[in-house]
Write a protein that holds these residues in place. Structure first.
Motif, PDB file in Angstrom:
ATOM      1  N   LYS A  59     -12.620   5.915   9.459  1.00 15.84           N
ATOM      2  CA  LYS A  59     -12.656   6.310  10.821  1.00 15.84           C
ATOM      3  C   LYS A  59     -12.924   4.751  12.107  1.00 15.84           C
ATOM      4  CE  LYS A  59     -13.711  10.417  10.468  1.00 15.84           C
ATOM      5  NZ  LYS A  59     -15.743  11.771  10.587  1.00 15.84           N
ATOM      6  N   GLY A  60     -13.451   4.412  12.607  1.00 12.43           N
ATOM      7  CA  GLY A  60     -13.784   3.669  13.619  1.00 12.43           C
ATOM      8  C   GLY A  60     -12.786   1.191  13.197  1.00 12.43           C
ATOM      9  N   VAL A  61     -11.888   1.480  13.026  1.00 13.10           N
ATOM     10  CA  VAL A  61     -11.573   0.945  12.410  1.00 13.10           C
ATOM     11  C   VAL A  61     -10.205   0.189  13.156  1.00 13.10           C
ATOM     12  CG1 VAL A  61      -9.735  -0.761  10.846  1.00 13.10           C
ATOM     13  CG2 VAL A  61     -12.020   0.840  10.076  1.00 13.10           C
ATOM     14  N   ALA A  62     -10.333  -1.413  13.715  1.00 16.76           N
ATOM     15  CA  ALA A  62      -8.879  -1.450  14.669  1.00 16.76           C
ATOM     16  C   ALA A  62      -8.228  -2.601  14.037  1.00 16.76           C
ATOM     17  CB  ALA A  62      -9.248  -1.846  16.212  1.00 16.76           C
ATOM     18  N   PHE A  63      -7.065  -2.792  13.224  1.00 22.76           N
ATOM     19  CA  PHE A  63      -7.386  -3.198  12.053  1.00 22.76           C
ATOM     20  C   PHE A  63      -5.977  -3.830  13.407  1.00 22.76           C
ATOM     21  CE2 PHE A  63      -3.898  -4.950   8.802  1.00 22.76           C
ATOM     22  CZ  PHE A  63      -4.580  -5.852   8.191  1.00 22.76           C
ATOM     23  N   THR A  64      -5.930  -4.957  12.901  1.00 26.47           N
ATOM     24  CA  THR A  64      -5.008  -6.167  13.330  1.00 26.47           C
ATOM     25  C   THR A  64      -3.945  -6.593  11.691  1.00 26.47           C
ATOM     26  OG1 THR A  64      -5.803  -6.210  15.637  1.00 26.47           O
ATOM     27  CG2 THR A  64      -3.352  -8.144  14.625  1.00 26.47           C
ATOM     28  N   ASN A  65      -5.012  -7.662  11.840  1.00 23.67           N
ATOM     29  CA  ASN A  65      -4.306  -8.772  10.406  1.00 23.67           C
ATOM     30  C   ASN A  65      -5.586  -8.513   9.480  1.00 23.67           C
ATOM     31  OD1 ASN A  65      -2.420 -10.115  12.252  1.00 23.67           O
ATOM     32  ND2 ASN A  65      -3.529 -11.209  13.237  1.00 23.67           N
ATOM     33  N   GLY A  66      -4.700  -8.704   8.214  1.00 17.23           N
ATOM     34  CA  GLY A  66      -5.979  -8.587   7.145  1.00 17.23           C
ATOM     35  C   GLY A  66      -5.279  -8.413   5.754  1.00 17.23           C
ATOM     36  N   THR A  67      -6.018  -7.754   5.275  1.00 14.42           N
ATOM     37  CA  THR A  67      -5.529  -7.586   3.787  1.00 14.42           C
ATOM     38  C   THR A  67      -6.459  -6.702   3.126  1.00 14.42           C
ATOM     39  OG1 THR A  67      -5.739  -9.929   2.843  1.00 14.42           O
ATOM     40  CG2 THR A  67      -5.923  -8.471   1.376  1.00 14.42           C
ATOM     41  N   ILE A  68      -5.582  -5.237   3.080  1.00 15.19           N
ATOM     42  CA  ILE A  68      -5.692  -4.043   2.344  1.00 15.19           C
ATOM     43  C   ILE A  68      -5.562  -3.595   1.229  1.00 15.19           C
ATOM     44  CG2 ILE A  68      -5.530  -1.041   2.698  1.00 15.19           C
ATOM     45  CD1 ILE A  68      -4.321  -2.397   5.254  1.00 15.19           C
ATOM     46  N   GLU A  69      -6.473  -3.147   0.620  1.00 13.54           N
ATOM     47  CA  GLU A  69      -6.056  -2.893  -0.979  1.00 13.54           C
ATOM     48  C   GLU A  69      -6.808  -1.197  -1.787  1.00 13.54           C
ATOM     49  OE1 GLU A  69      -6.885  -6.304  -3.643  1.00 13.54           O
ATOM     50  OE2 GLU A  69      -7.306  -7.238  -2.040  1.00 13.54           O
ATOM     51  N   PHE A  70      -6.070  -1.335  -2.332  1.00  7.64           N
ATOM     52  CA  PHE A  70      -6.230   0.305  -2.871  1.00  7.64           C
ATOM     53  C   PHE A  70      -5.673   0.499  -4.223  1.00  7.64           C
ATOM     54  CE2 PHE A  70      -2.738   1.517   0.132  1.00  7.64           C
ATOM     55  CZ  PHE A  70      -1.919   1.942  -0.974  1.00  7.64           C
ATOM     56  N   ASP A  71      -5.862   1.467  -5.178  1.00  7.36           N
ATOM     57  CA  ASP A  71      -5.013   2.384  -6.093  1.00  7.36           C
ATOM     58  C   ASP A  71      -5.025   3.154  -5.835  1.00  7.36           C
ATOM     59  OD1 ASP A  71      -6.055  -0.285  -8.071  1.00  7.36           O
ATOM     60  OD2 ASP A  71      -7.870   0.012  -7.329  1.00  7.36           O
ATOM     61  N   VAL A  72      -3.360   4.181  -6.706  1.00 14.62           N
ATOM     62  CA  VAL A  72      -3.496   5.054  -6.756  1.00 14.62           C
ATOM     63  C   VAL A  72      -2.516   5.389  -8.401  1.00 14.62           C
ATOM     64  CG1 VAL A  72      -1.158   4.083  -5.961  1.00 14.62           C
ATOM     65  CG2 VAL A  72      -1.553   6.671  -5.888  1.00 14.62           C
ATOM     66  N   PHE A  73      -3.345   6.263  -8.185  1.00 17.38           N
ATOM     67  CA  PHE A  73      -2.437   7.346 -10.154  1.00 17.38           C
ATOM     68  C   PHE A  73      -1.062   8.013  -9.704  1.00 17.38           C
ATOM     69  CE2 PHE A  73      -2.135   8.546 -13.541  1.00 17.38           C
ATOM     70  CZ  PHE A  73      -3.044   8.174 -14.331  1.00 17.38           C
ATOM     71  N   LEU A  74      -0.080   7.279 -10.630  1.00 13.23           N
ATOM     72  CA  LEU A  74       0.908   8.047 -10.212  1.00 13.23           C
ATOM     73  C   LEU A  74       1.472   8.856 -10.835  1.00 13.23           C
ATOM     74  CD1 LEU A  74       3.378   4.309  -8.985  1.00 13.23           C
ATOM     75  CD2 LEU A  74       1.890   6.151  -7.397  1.00 13.23           C
ATOM     76  N   THR A  75       2.517   9.612 -10.725  1.00 16.52           N
ATOM     77  CA  THR A  75       2.985  10.880 -11.372  1.00 16.52           C
ATOM     78  C   THR A  75       4.417  10.485 -11.510  1.00 16.52           C
ATOM     79  OG1 THR A  75       3.171  12.622 -10.032  1.00 16.52           O
ATOM     80  CG2 THR A  75       1.005  12.782 -10.939  1.00 16.52           C
ATOM     81  N   GLU A  76       5.331  11.295 -12.140  1.00 15.80           N
ATOM     82  CA  GLU A  76       6.861  11.020 -11.448  1.00 15.80           C
ATOM     83  C   GLU A  76       7.413  12.476 -10.865  1.00 15.80           C
ATOM     84  OE1 GLU A  76       9.608  10.280 -15.319  1.00 15.80           O
ATOM     85  OE2 GLU A  76       7.506  10.409 -16.369  1.00 15.80           O
ATOM     86  N   ARG A  77       6.518  12.329 -10.828  1.00 14.87           N
ATOM     87  CA  ARG A  77       7.108  14.003  -9.443  1.00 14.87           C
ATOM     88  C   ARG A  77       7.491  12.874  -8.342  1.00 14.87           C
ATOM     89  NH1 ARG A  77       1.681  17.771  -9.219  1.00 14.87           N
ATOM     90  NH2 ARG A  77       0.864  15.833  -9.346  1.00 14.87           N
ATOM     91  N   GLN A  78       8.420  13.991  -6.643  1.00 13.45           N
ATOM     92  CA  GLN A  78       8.258  13.153  -6.600  1.00 13.45           C
ATOM     93  C   GLN A  78       7.721  12.614  -4.855  1.00 13.45           C
ATOM     94  OE1 GLN A  78      11.267  15.315  -3.593  1.00 13.45           O
ATOM     95  NE2 GLN A  78      12.615  13.026  -2.791  1.00 13.45           N
ATOM     96  N   ALA A  79       7.116  11.341  -4.698  1.00 13.96           N
ATOM     97  CA  ALA A  79       5.925  11.703  -3.601  1.00 13.96           C
ATOM     98  C   ALA A  79       7.023  10.306  -2.548  1.00 13.96           C
ATOM     99  CB  ALA A  79       4.931  12.013  -4.020  1.00 13.96           C
ATOM    100  N   PHE A  80       5.246  10.412  -2.015  1.00 15.46           N
ATOM    101  CA  PHE A  80       5.724   8.825  -0.781  1.00 15.46           C
ATOM    102  C   PHE A  80       4.299   8.313  -0.754  1.00 15.46           C
ATOM    103  CE2 PHE A  80       9.087  11.807  -0.312  1.00 15.46           C
ATOM    104  CZ  PHE A  80      10.315  11.312  -0.950  1.00 15.46           C
ATOM    105  N   PRO A  81       3.254   8.278  -1.982  1.00 12.24           N
ATOM    106  CA  PRO A  81       1.803   7.513  -1.443  1.00 12.24           C
ATOM    107  C   PRO A  81       1.957   6.198  -0.683  1.00 12.24           C
ATOM    108  CG  PRO A  81       2.669   7.223  -3.790  1.00 12.24           C
ATOM    109  CD  PRO A  81       3.762   8.149  -3.585  1.00 12.24           C
ATOM    110  N   GLY A  82       0.944   5.799  -0.012  1.00 15.39           N
ATOM    111  CA  GLY A  82       1.603   4.320   0.980  1.00 15.39           C
ATOM    112  C   GLY A  82       0.088   4.060   1.477  1.00 15.39           C
TER     113      GLY A  82
END
Length: 371
Positions: A59-82
């Motif tokens: 909420k409350g973000v108007a992003f134009t330029n910069g850096t976005i980082e996060f971690d995701v714990f993947l499994t082998e199931r069909q998915a499209f995390p991003g």
């Protein structure tokens, strides 16, 4: 109204108070969650959110330029995390997502825009928009996306050099940021955002080879429902009522993206016609037969001078369970041209994954083509 305004001000105040690079907790006051289901929990040593078929939007973000980082714990199931960024009205945004079920394959991930609500990965594919990567299913995967102007880069698992550089499709414009994805659920943790613009490193884009003789522009009609093509007796009437108010150009992927001028849903969510005519006017110097190579996504009916010649289906999984439906010059038709002006129409219908058209005359001698 007053309460809604107060909530909006609160969200902006909270987000702007977070320091650059500081982990933003998955607090409902900070995030709007639109998902089939979600759970806030401690998972594999991290405070995380478990998202099933949906997204969490900061909420409350108007992003134009910069850096976005996060971690995701993947499994082998069909998915499209991003991650989805520069989200604005009309279903327009940029994105980068993983395909953890395709570990090690050339399309193990995808950089793609959303254009009028469509994600045209069937048009934007190959080394320009994805890279092979061996995913880890036993620990967190770190994703870092750096955005500057009309360009972006992604780093996976703290890589020293970018895994992928790509050109963004929309003009730079401030917008929202979300994480999540469809199909199998995934855990996300450690989200940070830094809106300070940084220079991109070793920016290099794999450009596809241009195709000789490719048609560069197409005229596009208004939208109608694909079922109208079934009534052959009414085909002339269907064609005559169309207005061709848009012209689209081929992009660096050797296809013209119809979704720039057509949407599957209106602003209020109503379904719109899934078909348009892509038109070429062909001036032939003689009565002759010419081979016309073409590509489309998802389905097509080829019509020359009012007469249907060909019907095809190139949608995802239309030919076998692995078939992607990516666009290319995979089909051809023999056009019996009369001397003078001829009208070629490709009725192109779309389900999802990319609404596009491309074509060329294998031997262009004796013909002039305009949209």
């Amino acid at each position: 109204m007053v309460r809604a305004l107060a909530t909006c001000i609160l969200a902006v105040t909270i987000c702007t108070s977070v320091k650059a690079g500081e982990v933003i907790p998955f607090d409902p006051e900070l995030w709007e969650i639109r998902a089939k289901a979600h759970v806030l929990e401690h998972y594999r040593g991290r405070d995380a959110i478990y998202i099933h078929q949906g997204t969490a939007s900061l909420k409350g973000v108007a992003f134009t330029n910069g850096t976005i980082e996060f971690d995701v714990f993947l499994t082998e199931r069909q998915a499209f995390p991003g991650v989805y960024f520069r989200q604005v009205e009309g279903g327009n945004q940029e994105s980068f997502f993983l395909r953890p079920h395709l570990s090690g394959k050339p399309d193990a991930n995808q950089a793609a825009p959303s254009i009028n609500g469509l994600v045209p990965w069937q048009l934007y594919f190959g080394e320009t928009y994805s890279f092979p990567y061996d995913y880890n299913y036993e620990d967190w995967t770190h994703v870092k996306v750096v955005v500057n102007g009309s360009r972006a880069q992604v780093y996976l698992d703290y890589a020293e050099k970018p895994n992928l550089s790509w050109n963004l499709k929309h003009p730079p414009r401030a917008g929202g940021v979300s994480i999540g994805g469809g199909f199998a659920p995934m855990h996300y943790a450690g989200f940070t955002i830094d809106e300070k613009a940084v220079e991109l490193v070793d920016f290099a884009v794999e450009e596809p080879e241009p195709v000789p003789g490719l048609i560069q522009e197409w005229s596009i009609s208004g939208q109608f429902d694909e079922t109208e093509l079934e009534a052959l007796a009414s085909l002339e009437k269907l064609i005559s009522r169309q207005r061709f108010e848009h012209t689209i150009s081929v992009e660096e992927n050797n296809a013209a993206n119809i979704s720039w001028v057509a949407a599957r849903r209106s602003a209020d969510g109503k379904r719109l016609g899934n078909t348009v005519f892509a038109r070429l006017t062909i001036d032939s110097k003689a009565t002759q037969t010419k081979i016309f190579d073409f590509g489309y996504s998802d389905r097509v009916v080829v019509i020359l001078n009012g007469r249907p010649l060909y019907r095809g289906n190139n949608k995802w999984r239309s030919r076998d369970y692995r078939y992607l439906g990516t666009i290319g010059l995979f089909d051809a038709v023999y056009l019996d041209l009369r001397k003078g002006e001829n009208t070629l129409l490709l009725a192109v219908s779309e389900d999802f994954g990319g609404w596009g058209v491309t074509g060329r005359f294998r031997d262009p001698a004796g013909v002039d083509v305009r949209p």
